[in-house]
Design a protein around this motif. Structure first.
Motif, PDB file in Angstrom:
ATOM      1  N   ALA A 148      10.718 -59.515  50.263  1.00  0.00           N
ATOM      2  CA  ALA A 148      11.274 -60.796  49.819  1.00  0.00           C
ATOM      3  C   ALA A 148      10.157 -61.811  49.581  1.00  0.00           C
ATOM      4  CB  ALA A 148      12.251 -61.334  50.849  1.00  0.00           C
ATOM      5  N   ARG A 149      10.417 -62.747  48.641  1.00  0.00           N
ATOM      6  CA  ARG A 149       9.401 -63.744  48.309  1.00  0.00           C
ATOM      7  C   ARG A 149      10.076 -64.990  47.762  1.00  0.00           C
ATOM      8  NH1 ARG A 149       3.870 -61.962  45.304  1.00  0.00           N
ATOM      9  NH2 ARG A 149       2.644 -63.836  45.748  1.00  0.00           N
ATOM     10  N   SER A 152      13.219 -58.171  53.747  1.00  0.00           N
ATOM     11  CA  SER A 152      14.469 -58.226  52.989  1.00  0.00           C
ATOM     12  C   SER A 152      15.618 -57.607  53.785  1.00  0.00           C
ATOM     13  CB  SER A 152      14.309 -57.500  51.650  1.00  0.00           C
ATOM     14  OG  SER A 152      13.833 -56.182  51.841  1.00  0.00           O
ATOM     15  N   LYS A 153      15.293 -56.684  54.686  1.00  0.00           N
ATOM     16  CA  LYS A 153      16.246 -56.105  55.630  1.00  0.00           C
ATOM     17  C   LYS A 153      15.541 -55.987  56.964  1.00  0.00           C
ATOM     18  CE  LYS A 153      18.659 -53.281  52.153  1.00  0.00           C
ATOM     19  NZ  LYS A 153      19.052 -51.885  51.769  1.00  0.00           N
ATOM     20  N   GLU A 187      15.386 -70.016  56.612  1.00  0.00           N
ATOM     21  CA  GLU A 187      16.079 -69.490  55.447  1.00  0.00           C
ATOM     22  C   GLU A 187      15.636 -70.277  54.226  1.00  0.00           C
ATOM     23  OE1 GLU A 187      20.511 -68.283  55.290  1.00  0.00           O
ATOM     24  OE2 GLU A 187      20.441 -70.352  54.511  1.00  0.00           O
ATOM     25  N   GLY A 214      15.117 -69.861  49.569  1.00  0.00           N
ATOM     26  CA  GLY A 214      15.310 -69.043  48.376  1.00  0.00           C
ATOM     27  C   GLY A 214      14.911 -69.798  47.129  1.00  0.00           C
ATOM     28  N   GLU A 240      18.721 -67.992  42.948  1.00  0.00           N
ATOM     29  CA  GLU A 240      18.634 -66.715  43.638  1.00  0.00           C
ATOM     30  C   GLU A 240      19.256 -66.855  45.019  1.00  0.00           C
ATOM     31  OE1 GLU A 240      14.776 -65.034  43.907  1.00  0.00           O
ATOM     32  OE2 GLU A 240      14.485 -64.855  41.744  1.00  0.00           O
ATOM     33  N   ASN A 259      17.042 -66.078  51.428  1.00  0.00           N
ATOM     34  CA  ASN A 259      16.572 -64.976  52.269  1.00  0.00           C
ATOM     35  C   ASN A 259      16.232 -65.532  53.640  1.00  0.00           C
ATOM     36  OD1 ASN A 259      13.769 -63.633  53.298  1.00  0.00           O
ATOM     37  ND2 ASN A 259      15.193 -62.076  52.565  1.00  0.00           N
ATOM     38  N   ASN A 260      16.627 -64.813  54.684  1.00  0.00           N
ATOM     39  CA  ASN A 260      16.351 -65.288  56.044  1.00  0.00           C
ATOM     40  C   ASN A 260      15.366 -64.384  56.775  1.00  0.00           C
ATOM     41  OD1 ASN A 260      17.925 -63.056  56.500  1.00  0.00           O
ATOM     42  ND2 ASN A 260      19.463 -64.091  57.773  1.00  0.00           N
ATOM     43  N   GLY A 261      14.628 -63.556  56.008  1.00  0.00           N
ATOM     44  CA  GLY A 261      13.649 -62.677  56.643  1.00  0.00           C
ATOM     45  C   GLY A 261      12.221 -63.155  56.534  1.00  0.00           C
TER      46      GLY A 261
END
Length: 883
Positions: free
Chosen positions: A773-774, A816-817, A827, A829, A833, A836-838
């Protein structure tokens, strides 16, 4: 080379264009092994028989299809160049700590090394790589679509390629938003370059419109199944001259991108480049092609038609050129290259006759200018081939790499001829910038201890003339030309008179040698270099550069001070270095903000040539310290001259040395900040300046080496921080995974900054997950998921304001997972989009704490972003925070 019949502006443009193209071929440290000897002469003989040319476009260093470039340059003998929109400033640096503009200088040089091997040339637009982008729209908004398009049109009009090949399609399939912009603008530039109403200021400068014949889009990067390739180029073809395939040579060139960790296997056997023809101004059908030049007459006899001259023009002259080139190629034997000298001499004479005849033709000015443009390259190639076949080398050397304004270097212009009786050498000259004084001077005897050219061993040139080249007292410092002026947003400024679009400026000094071979006269020109012997690496060559007599800088360009309270005095260390050739005596002092004090008022300095020293000052802020941004500046006074610039030398074994300059000052950021008293251990990653940031917080940082990671007492550290990409750069970190887990279980806090995907796939993280994720928008909203978590309460109370003023990006390579045993803390994004919370995950393991944080601390902390310091201080203080 004459310019008769051309307007003064056209003469200037032609000379500048040839200089621009030559510049890109000489300024790199790697040896051009495929341009020398039999291989180099073979390439020249092939180039004499074609007018083929191509421009390849992309966004960044390493985007290019280098196998295609090598095949076009060394297989088709075409002029070929790569136009990159930017110099890669927004990436990471695996070999050092340079980022942003300094990294762009490194990557410029790495591209030049690659081009030296694959045979291409290099150009750029003015854009600065601002970091990863997901959309074409963002790239266009940050750079200005019209500005970038204009720069691309400029290069097309300067280089005038027959074929343009875009690496990218201009669609989301290209991935990076900057890739998409490069792909979308290439067809627009292809069309606009031919339209004189587009960017008319370029026409006013003397550039002429240019309509390339064909436009291709590469199909190797996420090919579109709905638009299959029309052209297949066999890049794995074996070249008996080099003993390698063109793809092998290209892979060797790609391995020069060392700052990007792009060392590659040099693949043998069949390889191919696939392209799709999208615009075709020829009669070729455009399918089933095996050459980009299908349908274009690239023969020398076809030059007149290519230039737009009337039918039958220059028929005899071009036929003579072609016959001479073909005869030389047929007769060429690498063991006796001098046998082709007569044919090459006839070819050079025929080329000059063709240029003279073209100027006298009753044709349009544009057609005659185009013919002269093409014939000028042929004259240059015949000249270089003739010198190579005769075994003539021109090697001008300076006695020093650097000189200061008003100082001088001695230049020995040396010529070496394999058969001195076959060449007549005239009187050489050395040229330099306006204002330089360059005069012949007696050469010291070979046994003279002061002779810099007999330092290591004696050479016996066929002819040698010595010059003294003196810079004026106001000579500008030598630095990358696009960094001379401050950039505007994410666009660099090209100064007036600079080689717009070139990779680097021309060398300061150039030697010129008149030569006569086989009854034909010409002039060889070579840059003046400084040569020295490195005891490990052997011979090293550098370009001559003007540097300041004295450079002054501070140990850190950033100081962090808590505001609203009394703080202890701060130590400021000023570095002073001498580049002068005589002793330097002066004093160094600080200029501090109103209400601050500096002790002592000044410190005397005395330096011999090449020496460095440091002066320490104690700076005391007022009580209480007001919030805000302040500046502390340093200067050195020497004989009435004030020196105020810091010098950053960029020097690596694989590139030319460059020097960057910045004001000798430290920016003081004063804001509300608390720091817990913790002991910190740090595992360095790549391009890592975070330890310096931790020191600015007033904390001591212990750098953990392999021995400490393997057997040392890690429990002595309250917190251990892992640098970016350590899983790639530090095998000892990977090997210490189990020990670091034990450290956390025993009560330690481990903070891991962003790693690549291998960190998860190799099981280095404590619990499973996927990285990828980015969030590229540095202004993207960030939501705190656990406001009551100590990470956001101790020792600083974190709020939305702490995410303001960030640079380049929010986070990169977040999870991402992830396993449910992790607790997500933040969190964010990009626009349009999902969030993402990772990006930052927390886990309690045994008695300790583990944090994976992909937020871009390695960019925010060196940039002095206040909220980033408050947030990072909380990460470091987790080991002291209440649970």
């Amino acid at each position: 080379m004459g310019y008769d019949g051309l307007t003064p502006m056209r003469r200037l443009v032609l000379a500048s264009t040839l200089a621009l193209i030559v510049t890109g071929a000489i300024s790199a440290q790697v040896r051009p092994i495929y341009n020398r000897g039999a291989a180099g002469l073979s390439v020249l003989l092939g180039r004499l028989q074609t007018t083929a040319s191509a421009l390849h476009t992309g966004a960044h260093p390493d985007d290019e299809d280098s196998a295609l470039i090598a095949t076009l340059a060394r297989g088709d003998h075409a002029r070929v160049a790569y136009l990159a929109l930017n110099r890669g400033e927004g990436g990471q640096n695996i070999i050092g700590t340079e980022l942003f503009e300094a990294l762009g200088v490194i990557r410029t040089e790495e591209l030049l090394q690659a081009r030296r091997l694959d045979g291409g040339e290099q150009f750029f637009t003015r854009t600065m790589d601002y970091g990863f982008s997901k959309t074409l729209e963002e790239a266009g908004r940050k750079w200005g679509t019209r500005e970038v398009l204009g720069d691309m049109v400029r290069i097309l009009r300067q280089y005038r390629p027959l074929v343009v090949a875009s690496r990218f399609s201009g669609t989301p399939a290209d991935g990076h938003g900057q890739h998409q912009l490069a792909g979308s603008l290439t067809p627009l530039a292809f069309a606009a370059a031919a339209d004189p109403s587009q960017f008319p200021e370029q026409i006013a400068e003397g550039l002429r419109p240019w309509q390339a014949k064909k436009l291709y889009v590469g199909q190797l990067f996420r090919p579109d199944p709905k638009a299959p390739p029309t052209t297949e180029i066999a890049t794995g073809r074996f070249d008996p001259v080099t003993g390698r395939s063109y793809a092998e040579v290209a892979f060797e060139g790609r391995s020069q991108h060392k700052s990007q960790e792009m060392g590659a296997i040099e693949l043998m056997g069949p390889q191919r480049s696939l392209l799709r023809l999208v615009t075709n101004h020829t009669s070729a059908p455009g399918t089933g092609e095996t050459s980009l030049f299908t349908g274009i007459d690239t023969s020398v006899p076809g030059l007149a038609a290519l230039a737009g001259l009337p039918d039958g023009s220059l028929r005899a002259e071009l036929a003579a050129m072609d016959a001479a080139a073909r005869e030389a190629s047929r007769q060429y034997d690498a063991r006796t290259p001098s046998t082709i000298v007569p044919a090459l001499a006839r070819g050079l004479s025929a080329t000059r006759a063709a240029r003279a005849a073209a100027r006298a033709l009753p044709a349009s000015a544009d057609a005659k200018a185009e013919a002269d443009f093409l014939l000028a390259f042929k004259e240059r190639d015949f000249t270089e081939a003739l010198a190579a076949a005769a075994g003539l080398a021109l090697d001008p050397l300076a006695n020093a790499e650097t000189l200061t304004p008003g100082d001088a270097v001695v230049v020995d212009v040396r010529a070496f001829a394999a058969d001195p009786s076959a060449v007549r050498l005239g009187t050489p000259r050395v040229t330099g910038p306006t204002g330089w004084t360059i005069e012949p001077t007696p050469r010291p005897a070979d046994n003279d201890a002061d002779n810099p050219f007999a330092r290591f061993f004696r050479e016996s040139p066929t002819a040698s003339t010595t010059f003294r080249a003196q810079a004026p007292a106001d000579a500008p410092l030598t630095q990358p030309y696009w960094l001379v002026q401050a950039r505007k947003g994410d666009l660099f400024e090209w100064p007036a008179g600079s080689p717009k679009g070139a990779p680097v400026a021309e060398p300061l000094l150039t030697a010129h040698l008149p030569v006569e071979i086989a009854g034909v006269s010409f002039e060889l020109a070579r840059p003046v270099e400084y040569r020295y012997a490195d005891r490990i690496r052997g011979e090293i060559r550098r370009h001559v550069a003007v540097v300041p007599a004295v450079a002054v800088g501070l140990d850190s360009r950033l100081m962090i001070v808590p505001s609203g309270r009394a703080v202890d005095p701060r130590a400021v260390v000023v570095r002073v270095s001498s580049q002068a050739r005589t002793d330097v005596n002066g004093s160094v002092a600080l200029v501090v903000p109103r209400g601050w004090t500096s002790v002592p008022a000044q410190v005397p300095v005395s330096l011999k040539p090449g020496e460095r020293t440091a002066a320490s000052f104690t700076v005391t802020p007022p009580t209480p310290v007001p919030a805000g941004t302040f500046e502390i500046a340093a200067h050195v006074e020497v004989d009435g001259t004030r020196y105020t610039q810091d010098l950053q030398t960029i020097a690596y074994p694989h590139i030319q040395t460059h020097r960057l300059y910045a004001p000798a000052s430290v920016r003081v950021q004063a804001f509300d900040l608390d720091v817990a008293p913790v002991t910190v251990g740090y595992i360095m990653g790549s391009g890592d300046q975070v330890p310096d940031a931790i020191s600015r917080l007033g904390l001591a940082v212990g750098l953990l080496d392999a021995a400490m990671l393997a057997t040392g007492d890690l429990s002595r550290f309250d917190t251990i921080v892992v640098g970016v990409r350590a899983s790639e750069a530090r095998p000892d970190f990977v090997a210490a995974t189990a020990r670091l887990r034990e450290y956390v279980e025993g009560g330690g806090t481990l903070v891991v900054q962003y790693q690549q995907t291998d960190y998860a796939t190799r099981g280095l993280a404590p619990f499973p997950g996927q990285i990828g994720a980015r969030v590229t928008d540095e202004t993207a909203p960030v939501r705190i998921l656990r406001p009551d978590h100590p990470r956001f309460r101790f020792p600083n109370a974190i709020g939305p304001a702490d995410f303001e003023g960030w640079v380049q990006e929010r986070n990169l390579y977040g999870f991402s997972k992830f396993d449910p045993r992790y607790t997500p803390l933040l969190e964010s994004g990009d626009p349009n989009e999902p969030v993402n919370n990772g990006g930052e995950l927390y886990a309690e393991i045994g008695k300790g704490r583990y944090v994976y944080t992909s937020y871009a601390w390695f960019r925010q902390l060196p940039a002095g972003v206040p909220g980033a310091y408050r947030l990072f201080a909380n990460l470091l203080g987790l080991s002291k925070a209440p649970r």
